[in-house]
Design a protein around this motif. Structure first.
Motif, PDB file in Angstrom:
ATOM      1  N   MET A   1      45.172   4.347  25.652  1.00 56.81           N
ATOM      2  CA  MET A   1      45.087   3.135  26.406  1.00 56.81           C
ATOM      3  C   MET A   1      45.194   1.896  25.537  1.00 56.81           C
ATOM      4  O   MET A   1      44.943   0.658  25.902  1.00 56.81           O
ATOM      5  CB  MET A   1      43.350   3.227  26.524  1.00 56.81           C
ATOM      6  N   THR A   2      46.044   1.994  24.518  1.00 52.34           N
ATOM      7  CA  THR A   2      46.586   0.953  23.929  1.00 52.34           C
ATOM      8  C   THR A   2      47.910   0.789  23.700  1.00 52.34           C
ATOM      9  O   THR A   2      48.799   0.437  23.024  1.00 52.34           O
ATOM     10  CB  THR A   2      46.019   0.585  22.237  1.00 52.34           C
ATOM     11  N   ASP A   3      48.443   1.769  24.550  1.00 54.29           N
ATOM     12  CA  ASP A   3      50.012   2.372  24.427  1.00 54.29           C
ATOM     13  C   ASP A   3      50.893   1.015  24.908  1.00 54.29           C
ATOM     14  O   ASP A   3      50.505   0.465  25.785  1.00 54.29           O
ATOM     15  CB  ASP A   3      50.265   3.473  25.253  1.00 54.29           C
ATOM     16  N   ALA A   4      52.090   0.967  24.736  1.00 52.99           N
ATOM     17  CA  ALA A   4      53.112  -0.137  25.242  1.00 52.99           C
ATOM     18  C   ALA A   4      52.970  -0.144  26.492  1.00 52.99           C
ATOM     19  O   ALA A   4      53.004  -1.415  26.953  1.00 52.99           O
ATOM     20  CB  ALA A   4      54.177   0.042  24.514  1.00 52.99           C
ATOM     21  N   SER A   5      52.911   0.700  27.340  1.00 49.61           N
ATOM     22  CA  SER A   5      52.912   0.909  28.754  1.00 49.61           C
ATOM     23  C   SER A   5      51.569   0.041  29.410  1.00 49.61           C
ATOM     24  O   SER A   5      51.920  -0.720  30.198  1.00 49.61           O
ATOM     25  CB  SER A   5      53.021   1.881  29.295  1.00 49.61           C
ATOM     26  N   ILE A   6      50.576   0.193  28.623  1.00 49.11           N
ATOM     27  CA  ILE A   6      49.424  -0.307  29.203  1.00 49.11           C
ATOM     28  C   ILE A   6      49.217  -1.757  28.699  1.00 49.11           C
ATOM     29  O   ILE A   6      48.968  -2.537  29.416  1.00 49.11           O
ATOM     30  CB  ILE A   6      48.205   0.349  28.379  1.00 49.11           C
ATOM     31  N   GLN A   7      49.894  -2.107  27.505  1.00 49.29           N
ATOM     32  CA  GLN A   7      49.947  -3.542  27.046  1.00 49.29           C
ATOM     33  C   GLN A   7      50.917  -4.277  28.135  1.00 49.29           C
ATOM     34  O   GLN A   7      50.361  -5.476  28.422  1.00 49.29           O
ATOM     35  CB  GLN A   7      50.435  -3.679  25.817  1.00 49.29           C
TER      36      GLN A   7
END
Length: 451
Positions: free
Chosen positions: A368-374
């Protein structure tokens, strides 16, 4: 008779010889027809093998997550969590939204009572205090791959304490200024450049005071600027009286200096200095300020032409710029980001020391802190990502938002003030700012309380 008996004996002997020869001849065929025996192999003694149950039969890990978010952000998190559950059917997740204004007290009390959620989303500036109080577990395992190297120093420093990392940054949302550009040029002339000097701030505060003393705006001025209200005073600054970061950000812009050193200089910054001069300006012209605690209030003030400039988080500023009143020309000013440090207003996921599902918590935080989420959060919520590579790979507005991200300006430097005592100091500043904004506190009383 004897002759007959002898003949019989010879016949019997011959029969026995023939039978014996047949047995000798047929015995190899009999041996080859037997099934071959596999020699026994010794099996070493060991622990009995444990056969794992199918995923659908395994007991799921029950993970609780509490986040301090506004409604829209929480709804987006819920959507992202649905996708997470599709990838991890062995983890169930219960999400709880906490009102951001009450978040510090809520998380502190829940942790004291040992009722904290397994995962919490905190202001990054609170993390070291919660860690020092024994409320958290280190989260090094949640930094997958190059995740730690991707972090800006201003964002990762607040979650470090005692040689461990206690939080995983999710985003940040520093303050900026949004100007009514038409009104600014009317008051200070065409071609005025930003940021303003402290003398120019004094000039616009004086102009604002004139509108408060004479609320009727001349008809000629009204015709020249359709964005101006027909009558009424015009504030020189709109600012949140409940957020200490709002005051600090305006001081940084007006004084042209960082404010994280205020707690280490013995109160000297409030004397004859740029920061002291800026605070005195607020003290002298408080009557011309508008205090707004919600984005909706700021929007009404800016779109109505009632305010020259508003100090707001970047996410709110982008909403103003994107969905504005076409008759009001707005201009974004984040020139203070060229300073070595400004307050990021970052958030980070942390793991409660009372959790019984540590592995599931680490997995959830990491994904949930992955680049895609950001990136998705930036596009929909205007919350800035914490990975350097996202800015480097962006072809839109982000690519030029932090042009000096490899140098010594924000967000490449850590704050000079961090550690477990920071959260308490910010709470004290919040109380002082609330009293000062409401005229309950004079500037001399401010200085006394500070020291």
């Amino acid at each position: 008779m004897k002759k007959v008996t002898a003949v019989a004996r010879r016949k019997i002997a011959l029969i026995l010889i023939l039978v014996g020869m047949m047995v000798l001849i047929l015995s190899p065929w009999k041996e080859t027809s037997r099934p071959q025996t596999v020699p026994a192999v010794a099996i070493p003694q060991a622990e009995p093998a444990i056969v794992s149950e199918p995923a659908e039969l395994a007991m799921p890990a029950r993970l609780s997550v509490a986040v301090a978010m506004e409604e829209e952000a929480f709804q987006m998190l819920a959507e992202q969590n649905v996708e997470f559950r599709k990838r991890h059917r062995d983890i169930t997740v219960a999400l709880t939204r906490v009102e951001p204004d009450n978040a510090y007290r809520y998380f502190q009390r829940a942790s004291e009572m040992e009722e904290a959620a397994d995962v919490m989303l905190l202001s990054s500036d609170w993390v070291s205090e919660f860690a020092a109080s024994g409320y958290l577990l280190p989260v090094e395992a949640a930094f997958v791959g190059k995740a730690e190297a991707e972090q800006f120093d201003a964002l990762i420093a607040p979650v470090k304490w005692n040689d461990y990392k206690w939080g995983v940054p999710l985003d940040f949302d520093p303050y900026v200024l949004v100007w009514n550009e038409t009104l600014l040029e009317q008051w200070l002339g065409n071609g005025v450049s930003l940021p303003l000097t402290i003398e120019q701030w004094g000039a616009v505060a004086t102009k604002s005071a004139e509108t408060f003393g004479n609320p009727v705006i001349a008809a000629g001025q009204q015709d020249a600027d359709a964005s101006q209200p027909a009558s009424g005073p015009i504030s020189w600054l709109s600012i949140d009286p409940n957020d200490p970061y709002a005051l600090l950000s305006w001081l940084e812009n007006a004084a042209g200096t960082r404010t994280d050193t205020l707690w280490t200089d013995g109160g000297e910054s409030w004397a004859a200095s740029p920061l002291g001069n800026a605070l005195e300006l607020v003290d002298a012209y408080r009557a011309g300020m508008r205090f707004a605690s919600s984005a909706a209030t700021v929007r009404d003030q800016m779109y109505g032409g009632d305010t020259l400039v508003a100090a707001v988080p970047y996410s709110v500023a982008m909403e103003l710029m994107d969905n504005g009143n076409p008759s009001v020309k707005l201009k974004l000013d984040h020139s203070s980001w060229r300073l070595p440090y400004v307050w990021p207003r970052g958030t980070s996921y942390v793991m409660s020391s009372g959790t019984a599902v540590e592995e599931a918590a680490m997995t959830w935080i990491s994904e949930m802190t992955d680049a895609s989420i950001q990136s998705a959060n930036e596009k929909r919520l205007n919350r800035l990502p914490v990975y350097r590579s996202i800015y480097d790979g962006d072809t839109g507005s982000l690519s030029n938002l932090l042009p000096s991200r490899g140098g010594q300006s924000f967000p490449n430097q850590a704050s000079s003030m961090d550690g477990p005592e920071l959260a308490g100091r910010l709470l004290k500043l919040k109380s002082l700012w609330q009293q000062f904004a409401s005229s309950q506190l004079s500037i001399e009383e401010w200085k006394q309380n500070w020291s």
